[in-house]
Design a protein around this motif. Structure first.
Motif, short mmCIF file in Angstrom:
data_model
loop_
_atom_site.label_atom_id
_atom_site.label_comp_id
_atom_site.label_asym_id
_atom_site.label_seq_id
_atom_site.Cartn_x
_atom_site.Cartn_y
_atom_site.Cartn_z
N GLY A 221 0.98 -1.19 0.00
CA GLY A 221 0.08 -0.11 0.29
C GLY A 221 0.76 1.28 -0.01
N ASP A 222 2.03 1.34 0.61
CA ASP A 222 2.81 2.25 0.69
C ASP A 222 4.31 2.10 0.56
N VAL A 223 4.75 0.87 0.58
CA VAL A 223 6.03 0.31 0.33
C VAL A 223 6.33 -0.86 -0.25
N LEU A 224 7.26 -1.20 -0.74
CA LEU A 224 7.47 -2.34 -1.47
C LEU A 224 8.29 -3.47 -0.79
N VAL A 225 8.12 -4.67 -0.73
CA VAL A 225 8.75 -5.54 0.47
C VAL A 225 8.77 -6.84 -0.43
N SER A 226 9.96 -7.37 -0.14
CA SER A 226 10.28 -8.92 -0.76
C SER A 226 9.79 -10.05 0.17
N GLU A 227 9.31 -9.51 1.35
CA GLU A 227 8.70 -10.94 2.29
C GLU A 227 7.64 -10.25 3.01
N LEU A 228 6.49 -10.77 3.13
CA LEU A 228 5.29 -9.96 3.84
C LEU A 228 4.63 -11.26 4.75
N ALA A 229 4.48 -10.77 5.96
CA ALA A 229 3.68 -11.60 6.88
C ALA A 229 1.96 -11.15 6.99
N VAL A 230 1.17 -12.29 6.68
CA VAL A 230 -0.23 -11.97 6.49
C VAL A 230 -0.96 -12.87 7.51
N ALA A 231 -1.97 -12.69 7.76
CA ALA A 231 -2.81 -13.52 8.71
C ALA A 231 -3.35 -14.50 8.11
N SER A 232 -3.81 -15.67 8.77
CA SER A 232 -4.44 -16.70 8.33
C SER A 232 -5.76 -16.60 7.43
N GLY A 233 -6.07 -17.00 6.51
CA GLY A 233 -7.14 -16.91 5.57
C GLY A 233 -7.11 -15.66 4.84
N THR A 234 -5.94 -15.06 4.71
CA THR A 234 -5.76 -14.14 3.55
C THR A 234 -5.58 -14.66 2.26
N ASP A 235 -6.56 -14.38 1.28
CA ASP A 235 -6.70 -14.89 -0.05
C ASP A 235 -6.24 -14.19 -1.38
#
Length: 319
Positions: A221-235
């Motif tokens: 949304g505001d930055v670019l990353v090479s690794e992202l942590a998301v919540a369970s169920g993210t589709d």
């Protein structure tokens, strides 16, 4: 046909010339067999200091050198003094000559000889030749003298190693052309300043279509990353993809599940919309199947086609 001088012959003669320059005219320095040097000293009022090369050794393993590049060797030599046995003027002449040679090499171990030979061109490489005192086993020394033949008996000698001697190839491999520029981020309006004074080179997106690979980052949304942590169920996540505009890419999501199993989702296709990778780069909406806590997804992007190489990968960690 006359033979050209080689690096080996020039190294031996240069070594002998270096010693001769540090003796008076009463001593002759030769590069002969011990027998020949002994015969030269007979009936002469001059002593002879002989340089006898008796062994050639490799300098080591050089996997970086090919057949069209120089290799290097080490040469082992004996310094032996000869004088007329009937000359009673100086009883220890041989010891004086040999001792002075050792003094010279102790004080000046680097031999001022240009190798591979002659006067090199300004861009040629000049190698330094160094003399290092050795201590061979007496068995080896006795063997060297026993195979000389004739009436030549064992004589006190000083053993030295001359290193390193370059052996030039018959044909040189032309050196590679130096790299003039490296471009890390390529845009349609990029201009590269030419260091050699020619017209600046404009590189367009069309030029990038040869041997290209996509570059990807996850857009949060505001930055670019090479690794992202998301919540369970993210589709789904937003994946920014840069490369030649309008080129198709194939996105694959490979899962490592929390139970140790692995699976791969069906490929998702996308068309590149930007040559630059910024937070404003249009994104591909990448679907995530059954994202559960502890799972890790590796997102692989490659040009659309069979068995094409992939660009960089990014990761999604499900917490």
């Amino acid at each position: 046909m006359a033979l050209d001088a080689s690096s080996l012959s020039l190294a031996m003669q240069g070594f002998a010339d270096h010693l001769a320059a540090n003796f008076s005219q009463d001593v002759t320095v030769t590069v002969e067999s011990p027998n020949a040097a002994s015969e030269q000293a007979k009936g002469s009022d001059k002593a002879v200091l002989n340089v006898f090369c008796y062994r050639i050794l490799p300098s080591g393993i050089h996997p970086e050198f090919g057949q069209n590049e120089p290799t290097f060797i080490r040469a082992q030599v004996l310094l032996t003094a000869f004088s007329d046995a009937s000359d009673a003027s100086v009883k220890d002449k041989d010891l004086r000559v040999l001792g002075h040679a050792v003094r010279v090499l102790q004080s000046q171990p680097v031999i001022p000889v240009v190798l591979p030979g002659g006067t090199p061109a300004p861009e040629a490489t000049e190698y330094r030749l160094q003399a290092v005192l050795q201590a061979p086993e007496m068995e080896e020394m006795n063997h060297i003298w026993s195979i000389q033949g004739g009436d030549l008996a064992y004589r006190l000698s000083a053993a030295y190693e001359l290193a390193l001697i370059p052996i030039e190839p018959l044909t040189y491999l032309p050196p590679p052309t130096p790299v003039e520029a490296v471009i890390l981020d390529l845009g349609a309006d990029a201009v590269v300043d030419d260091e050699i004074g020619q017209t600046p080179l404009a590189i367009t997106a069309a030029d990038a279509k040869v041997n290209w690979l996509p570059f990807t980052m996850i857009n949060t949304g505001d930055v670019l990353v090479s690794e992202l942590a998301v919540a369970s169920g993210t589709d789904r996540i937003s994946l920014a993809v840069a490369g030649p505009e309008n080129e198709p890419v194939r996105i694959t999501v490979a899962w490592s599940r929390t139970d140790g199993s692995e699976d791969t989702q069906s490929a998702q296709d996308f068309e590149i919309k930007s040559t630059a990778l910024t937070p404003e780069t249009p994104t591909a909406s990448v679907t995530l199947d059954n994202a559960a806590s502890g799972d890790t997804a590796t997102i692989i992007t490659r040009p659309r086609g069979d068995d094409l190489p992939a660009g960089n990968t990014v990761r999604v960690i499900v917490t």
